[in-house]
Structure formats: C-alpha cells, structure tokens
Design an enzyme around this catalytic site. Structure first.
Site, PDB file in Angstrom:
ATOM      1  N   SER A   1       0.847  -1.189   0.000  1.00 55.94           N
ATOM      2  CA  SER A   1       0.000   0.000   0.000  1.00 55.94           C
ATOM      3  C   SER A   1       0.887   1.246   0.000  1.00 55.94           C
ATOM      4  CB  SER A   1      -0.955  -0.041   1.198  1.00 55.94           C
ATOM      5  OG  SER A   1      -1.991   0.875   1.021  1.00 55.94           O
TER       6      SER A   1
ATOM      7  N   ARG B   1     -11.941   6.765   9.032  1.00 55.29           N
ATOM      8  CA  ARG B   1     -11.480   5.372   8.958  1.00 55.29           C
ATOM      9  C   ARG B   1     -12.529   4.490   8.263  1.00 55.29           C
ATOM     10  NH1 ARG B   1      -7.363   1.657   8.871  1.00 55.29           N
ATOM     11  NH2 ARG B   1      -8.027  -0.269   9.826  1.00 55.29           N
TER      12      ARG B   1
ATOM     13  N   ASP C   1      -8.738  -5.598  -5.883  1.00 59.22           N
ATOM     14  CA  ASP C   1      -8.272  -4.352  -5.261  1.00 59.22           C
ATOM     15  C   ASP C   1      -8.646  -3.169  -6.143  1.00 59.22           C
ATOM     16  OD1 ASP C   1      -6.937  -2.293  -3.998  1.00 59.22           O
ATOM     17  OD2 ASP C   1      -4.971  -3.257  -4.005  1.00 59.22           O
TER      18      ASP C   1
ATOM     19  N   HIS D   1      -8.376  -4.557  -1.324  1.00 55.09           N
ATOM     20  CA  HIS D   1      -7.019  -4.066  -1.022  1.00 55.09           C
ATOM     21  C   HIS D   1      -6.399  -4.827   0.159  1.00 55.09           C
ATOM     22  CE1 HIS D   1      -3.723  -1.289  -0.932  1.00 55.09           C
ATOM     23  NE2 HIS D   1      -4.041  -0.806   0.249  1.00 55.09           N
ATOM     24  N   ASP D   2      -7.238  -5.201   1.123  1.00 53.75           N
ATOM     25  CA  ASP D   2      -6.725  -5.895   2.309  1.00 53.75           C
ATOM     26  C   ASP D   2      -6.124  -7.263   2.003  1.00 53.75           C
ATOM     27  OD1 ASP D   2      -6.943  -4.054   4.274  1.00 53.75           O
ATOM     28  OD2 ASP D   2      -8.822  -4.817   5.125  1.00 53.75           O
TER      29      ASP D   2
HETATM   30  N1  COA Z   1     -20.697  -6.326  13.851  1.00 53.11           N
HETATM   31  C1  COA Z   1     -19.683  -6.066  14.693  1.00 53.11           C
HETATM   32  N2  COA Z   1     -18.488  -6.702  14.660  1.00 53.11           N
HETATM   33  C2  COA Z   1     -18.311  -7.608  13.705  1.00 53.11           C
HETATM   34  C3  COA Z   1     -19.299  -7.929  12.768  1.00 53.11           C
HETATM   35  C4  COA Z   1     -20.548  -7.247  12.869  1.00 53.11           C
HETATM   36  N3  COA Z   1     -21.553  -7.483  12.037  1.00 53.11           N
HETATM   37  N4  COA Z   1     -18.849  -8.886  11.941  1.00 53.11           N
HETATM   38  C5  COA Z   1     -17.577  -9.156  12.330  1.00 53.11           C
HETATM   39  N5  COA Z   1     -17.261  -8.388  13.402  1.00 53.11           N
HETATM   40  C6  COA Z   1     -16.007  -8.407  14.131  1.00 53.11           C
HETATM   41  C7  COA Z   1     -15.636  -9.827  14.512  1.00 53.11           C
HETATM   42  O1  COA Z   1     -16.282 -10.180  15.717  1.00 53.11           O
HETATM   43  C8  COA Z   1     -14.122  -9.710  14.673  1.00 53.11           C
HETATM   44  O2  COA Z   1     -13.844  -9.126  15.937  1.00 53.11           O
HETATM   45  P1  COA Z   1     -12.445  -9.449  16.706  1.00 53.11           P
HETATM   46  O3  COA Z   1     -11.341  -9.008  15.767  1.00 53.11           O
HETATM   47  O4  COA Z   1     -12.520  -8.646  17.948  1.00 53.11           O
HETATM   48  O5  COA Z   1     -12.424 -10.927  16.946  1.00 53.11           O
HETATM   49  C9  COA Z   1     -13.742  -8.692  13.593  1.00 53.11           C
HETATM   50  O6  COA Z   1     -14.960  -7.981  13.265  1.00 53.11           O
HETATM   51  C10 COA Z   1     -13.214  -9.396  12.362  1.00 53.11           C
HETATM   52  O7  COA Z   1     -12.799  -8.413  11.471  1.00 53.11           O
HETATM   53  P2  COA Z   1     -12.520  -8.733   9.942  1.00 53.11           P
HETATM   54  O8  COA Z   1     -12.161  -7.439   9.290  1.00 53.11           O
HETATM   55  O9  COA Z   1     -13.646  -9.500   9.368  1.00 53.11           O
HETATM   56  O10 COA Z   1     -11.235  -9.680  10.024  1.00 53.11           O
HETATM   57  P3  COA Z   1     -10.259 -10.074   8.831  1.00 53.11           P
HETATM   58  O11 COA Z   1      -9.433 -11.176   9.386  1.00 53.11           O
HETATM   59  O12 COA Z   1     -10.988 -10.285   7.559  1.00 53.11           O
HETATM   60  O13 COA Z   1      -9.352  -8.767   8.613  1.00 53.11           O
HETATM   61  C11 COA Z   1      -8.004  -6.969   9.343  1.00 53.11           C
HETATM   62  C12 COA Z   1      -8.457  -8.388   9.612  1.00 53.11           C
HETATM   63  C13 COA Z   1      -7.149  -6.559  10.525  1.00 53.11           C
HETATM   64  C14 COA Z   1      -7.174  -6.900   8.052  1.00 53.11           C
HETATM   65  C15 COA Z   1      -9.209  -6.013   9.184  1.00 53.11           C
HETATM   66  O14 COA Z   1     -10.048  -6.126  10.287  1.00 53.11           O
HETATM   67  C16 COA Z   1      -8.797  -4.575   9.115  1.00 53.11           C
HETATM   68  O15 COA Z   1      -8.529  -3.879  10.111  1.00 53.11           O
HETATM   69  N6  COA Z   1      -8.728  -4.043   7.863  1.00 53.11           N
HETATM   70  C17 COA Z   1      -8.188  -2.759   7.608  1.00 53.11           C
HETATM   71  C18 COA Z   1      -6.687  -2.838   7.603  1.00 53.11           C
HETATM   72  C19 COA Z   1      -6.068  -1.682   6.929  1.00 53.11           C
HETATM   73  O16 COA Z   1      -5.813  -0.669   7.536  1.00 53.11           O
HETATM   74  N7  COA Z   1      -5.838  -1.856   5.642  1.00 53.11           N
HETATM   75  C20 COA Z   1      -5.365  -0.839   4.801  1.00 53.11           C
HETATM   76  C21 COA Z   1      -3.922  -0.743   4.757  1.00 53.11           C
HETATM   77  S1  COA Z   1      -3.557   0.683   3.796  1.00 53.11           S
END
Ligand code: COA
Length: 389
Positions: A139, A208, A308, A341-342
């Site tokens: 990124s 965000r 992406d 993108h993720d």
């Molecule tokens: N309501 C509330 N919470 C929910 C939900 C809903 N309907 N559905 C899922 N969740 C929660 C889950 O309980 C889980 O919580 P926990 O982490 O406390 O266990 C969480 O959401 C899961 O998140 P998710 O995004 O689905 O996980 P992932 O494994 O697919 O992705 C990350 C992980 C860290 C990559 C993602 O969460 C993230 O932060 N993405 C952005 C990262 C970023 O900055 N990218 C850009 C770089 S430039």
C-alpha cells in the site's frame, strides 16, 4: 520497543526537529548483506511480527509472512521495520512532545514519503547497515519502497511493491479529501490542540470507515455480510440508532472496527499520513515514472490483486512497465482474490511465495522480461493475520 534519537532532521516541505526519534523493530541477525527493510502501510506500525518472546501485544501485521521459516525468513535475513515520522507508534509525530513540553499537534512539520525514506536511511546507518538486499512495502508502504528505488538506487538490490501504485488516482484523492474534511469538521478538532480535552473521535472514526470501505471489495462485503441485519450493538463513537430501521451487519462491523481504530490512532497523525500519501508521485521532478526509476538496475517485483480497487492491477501493470522501461528485471504477479485491497494483509499464502522468490535465488518468473506480464497466481484458502494496522 526500541527507539533511537537520529539527531537533527529537516523535513522536505519545511520545518525541522533538533532530535528525531524513530521507533523500530528488527528480526534476525545482520551478516553484512542480508538486510531487508519492510515498509508499513498508512496506519500500520513497526510491529511486522511479534518479537520473539514478546507476543504480549498480539501478532504483527505480517506475522505469517515475516519470521523464522516464513517467506521473509528471519533465519536468513535481517529484517528492519520502522514507524514513519508523523505516525503515532513511537516515532515523532503530532502527538509527541514538542520542545515546549506540550504535544506538537498541528504544529508538527508536514511529512512526505521522502521523509520516511530518509529517516529509514538514517536508522539503517545507525544499525550499521550499508546496503539493502531488498526493500518491501504494501500500500503506501509500497510507495515508500518505490521512493527507495528512485532516491537511493545504489543502496537497494531488490524492490517489492505490493498492492500499490506510482501515485493515487483522482478517485482516491477525492475520498481522502472527504476523510480529512471529516476530521477537520469534528467540533472536537478545533485548533488541533485537542490532547488535553475530548478528542475528535467521531471525525476520525468516519474517516477510517470511509477508508475501510475502500480496503474491501463488493465480493468480500457480500461474502462477509450480504444484506443481513443484526442486533449487534458494538461500542463505537456512533451510539445513535435509527428507530424503526434495523442496522445492517456491515454497518455494525464498520462501527466496531472504527471504535477499535480510534482507541489506537491519533487524528492528527491520520491527517499527516494521508497528506503524505496524496502528495506522493513517483514521477515528481522527472520526465516519467521510468525516468524516475532509471538508475535502479536491480530486480523489481510488482504484486497486485484482482479485487483491489484502491490500487488496481492496471496501475501495477503500468508500474511494472515503467520498471522494465527503466531496465530493471521485473515481474508483475496478479493474484486472483476477492479480498479487495486488504488481500495483501489477509492472504499470506498468496503474498509469501513471490516474496520468497524475489529474495532468494529460487525459481523466477519465466516471463519476467516479456512485457506486458500477467502471471496469475491462484490464491489458496487465505489464512488470516491479526493486523495491528
Ligand atoms: N458487527 C460487529 N463486529 C463484527 C461484525 C458485525 N456485524 N462482523 C464481524 N465483526 C467483528 C468480529 O467479531 C471480529 O472481531 P475481533 O477481531 O474482535 O475478533 C472482527 O470484526 C473481524 O474483522 P474482519 O475485518 O472481518 O477480520 P479479517 O481477518 O478479515 O481482517 C483486518 C483483519 C485486521 C485486516 C481487518 O479487520 C482490518 O482492520 N482491515 C483494515 C486494515 C487496513 O488498515 N488496511 C489498509 C492498509 S492501507
């Protein structure tokens, strides 16, 4: 967490610090020619993996990519990851202390991707590293890696530009403008010196959320949430509910994620880093992207993901073409993925092998010198990393 005072530092857009502190992590042992610099994404940190014996704060954002036996193998390579100036994970930025004893806030100098590269160069000097086997970034961390190839071409042998581009396109510039507007129009933002009062959490959370949507794809949102409604009511800066209208799962997810984000990130840092990303253009000061990269004669890996839309495979194709035109040995791998993108964070099984190939003397892409290249790598079932981004 190690941090070092790198002494006086002048920022590209003006302003200076008499002492720039940079926080960083290292993994593995330096043997004189095995250093790999990893550049983190916008709101990421130096914690690319949990340091051995210190899993306390959870896993790092590339836990399954970097580490002993992993594609960036810390049994073989000395890996360095530094938190960039302007951020809020230990390197100087708006929340850190100014000479008057208060947080800098909006008085912190504007930062550029070039400032990140220059601070990393100073850190490497401090660590005794006099050349990089590779620089790898995803990124905006990929833009940071590109800046290395442009700025210090003799210092770097190999570059991996993952899920990135030579510059943001106008659609992303537009979204970033709205993100910044969201923070700046939060009544708690005020003059930006909010550190001893209520913080602009709602503005930061909205920014965000907007960003988070750009990290996902239609397919990944459909797969995860569809149009489902939910009773989940996560803690977030948005407690209001619309009576009579059930919340959608995707909405409570974004609220949950935004709530977590404002607990770990600073609104001024977000503004500063987004501005750095918006401002970056690899061709700035040159006739073209290829001209900017002309002095880099090492090996380049460009890695992109079909789902992406933040940084598209087409943008990566153009970047790879620029590397080729510049004379670098270039591979562009396009991973079939619906993660958006993720994908570069949540698909270590797709990201790892091309990086392992780039770093090692192993098999190379047989088509690498034949433009335009679209070698598609089928993603296997992705393994989730726990990302502190
Ligand atoms: N309501 C509330 N919470 C929910 C939900 C809903 N309907 N559905 C899922 N969740 C929660 C889950 O309980 C889980 O919580 P926990 O982490 O406390 O266990 C969480 O959401 C899961 O998140 P998710 O995004 O689905 O996980 P992932 O494994 O697919 O992705 C990350 C992980 C860290 C990559 C993602 O969460 C993230 O932060 N993405 C952005 C990262 C970023 O900055 N990218 C850009 C770089 S430039």
């Amino acid at each position: 967490m190690p941090a070092v005072d790198l002494g006086e530092f002048a920022f590209e857009r003006g302003g200076r610090l008499s002492n720039l502190t940079v926080a960083y992590e290292t993994y593995g042992e330096y043997d004189g020619d095995n250093a790999v610099l990893v550049c983190h994404a916008l709101t990421g940190s130096q914690r690319v993996r949990a340091p051995d014996g210190d899993p306390g704060q959870g896993e790092g954002w590339w836990q399954d990519v970097v580490g002993p036996g992993n594609p960036i193998d810390t049994d073989e390579y000395f890996v360095v990851c530094a938190n960039v100036p302007g951020s809020c994970y230990g390197t100087d930025g708006p929340p850190t202390e100014a000479p008057d004893g208060d947080p800098w806030g909006p008085d912190f100098p504007a930062v550029t991707v070039g400032d990140w590269t220059r601070s990393q160069r100073r850190l490497l000097h401090h660590l005794g590293v006099d050349g990089l086997h590779a620089v790898v970034g995803g990124s905006v961390g990929g833009m940071n890696a590109l800046d290395w190839a442009r700025r210090y071409p003799d210092f770097v042998d190999r570059v991996a530009a993952v899920a990135t581009a030579a510059r943001l396109d106008p659609q992303l510039l537009a979204i970033d403008a709205v993100k910044r507007r969201s923070i700046l129009s939060d009544p708690n933002y005020g003059d930006g010196h909010y550190y001893d009062r209520a913080r602009p959490d709602r503005g930061l959370a909205l920014a965000r959320q907007l960003g988070h949507v750009t990290y996902l794809s239609k397919d990944s949102l459909g797969r995860k949430f569809g149009r489902r409604t939910t009773d989940r009511d996560p803690e977030s800066p948005f407690p209001e509910r619309e009576e009579g209208f059930p919340a959608r799962a995707v909405e409570s997810y974004l609220d949950y994620q935004a709530g977590r984000f404002v607990d770990r990130f600073d609104a001024n840092s977000y503004l500063w880093l987004v501005r750095a990303m918006d401002h970056f253009d690899v061709a700035a000061g040159y006739a073209s992207d290829a001209d900017a990269l002309a002095d880099f004669d090492g090996e380049a890996l460009v890695l992109s993901f079909t789902g992406d839309w933040h940084f598209t495979p087409e943008q990566s194709d153009r970047l790879a073409a620029a590397f080729r035109e510049a004379g670098a040995t270039t591979t562009h791998r396009v991973v079939d993925s619906d993660h958006g993108h993720d994908a570069f964070l949540v698909e270590p099984a797709s990201v790892g092998p091309p990086l392992r190939d780039l770093l090692g003397d192993g098999p190379r892409d047989p088509d690498r010198d034949r433009p335009p290249i679209h070698r598609r790598t089928n993603s296997t079932q992705p393994k989730t990393t726990h990302c502190n981004q």
